[in-house]
Design a protein around this motif. Sequence first.
Motif, short mmCIF file in Angstrom:
data_model
loop_
_atom_site.label_atom_id
_atom_site.label_comp_id
_atom_site.label_asym_id
_atom_site.label_seq_id
_atom_site.Cartn_x
_atom_site.Cartn_y
_atom_site.Cartn_z
N CYS A 52 -12.98 34.54 13.90
CA CYS A 52 -13.97 34.99 14.89
C CYS A 52 -14.83 36.10 14.31
N ASP B 280 -5.47 39.72 24.24
CA ASP B 280 -5.25 38.44 24.89
C ASP B 280 -4.65 37.46 23.88
N GLY C 198 -12.84 41.43 18.82
CA GLY C 198 -12.56 42.61 19.63
C GLY C 198 -12.33 42.27 21.09
N ARG C 199 -13.06 41.29 21.57
CA ARG C 199 -12.90 40.86 22.96
C ARG C 199 -11.52 40.26 23.20
N LEU C 200 -10.93 39.67 22.16
CA LEU C 200 -9.63 39.01 22.30
C LEU C 200 -8.46 39.89 21.87
N ASP C 201 -8.74 41.15 21.63
CA ASP C 201 -7.72 42.03 21.05
C ASP C 201 -6.43 42.07 21.86
N ALA D 244 -17.24 40.92 16.93
CA ALA D 244 -17.43 41.13 18.37
C ALA D 244 -16.48 40.26 19.19
N ASP D 245 -16.37 38.98 18.82
CA ASP D 245 -15.48 38.08 19.56
C ASP D 245 -14.02 38.46 19.36
N ARG E 216 -6.16 34.05 21.94
CA ARG E 216 -6.26 34.04 20.48
C ARG E 216 -5.64 32.76 19.91
#
Length: 228
Positions: free
Chosen positions: A28, A39, A34-37, A31-32, A43
């Motif tokens: 990813c 979750d 970091g959004r899934l950090d 930015a993407d 992931r």
Amino acid sequence: MTRRIVPLTPDRLAAMPGPCSTCVAWECSPADAGRLDHDAEQRCVEKLAWVSSVLREWGSCGRVVLDDERPVGYVVYAPPALVPGAGRFPTSPASPDAVLLTNLWVAPSHTGVGLGRQLVQHLARDLVDRGGYRAVEAFGTAGPPVSPLGWSSCAPPAEFLARVGFATQREHPRHPRMRMDLRSLLRWRDELEAAVERLRGAVRPPVPVASPTRTHETRPAVRRDASA
């Protein structure tokens, strides 16, 4: 105990131990990722989707070591254009003529027996067979392994990469970019095959030579004169 190395597939990825099945540091954009950090479930979904996409577009992107059908090690690799997360490394980008080695992991219970080296050898053999690539590159890790994202990116130790044939392409105190030339591997393979052929010729049993067969000559009959 049966041990074998097989191509990476989505179902084998789902059964992976270690951090690989939930790590999207490579797959990813920053930015993407970091959004899934926080979750892990999402992931996993993103990781499986990436492997499936690369499999359709490029082919198998990894190898897995199975010990009695249980995964105990793996290596993941792909062309740099398919690895958006590589851009966060300070020594990026990878060379366009190379494939990027991203993850490499061996279970602690199986370290010290050469599985990491075997995985790299299988990776190189796969790329040589495919053709079109001149090298394998990897972002090594100098010092304790940490991830630029805060979770393990599985970037292999630079010391290990050097032991299995990589040389530093671009220096950095933390994440040097390292490269293994596939042309040298091809030359080594050709020389090995030639040496094997020479060895076979040296030990090949001699072919027995048949003894010449004697033939009986037929002498022409002497004609006697009846009046003699």
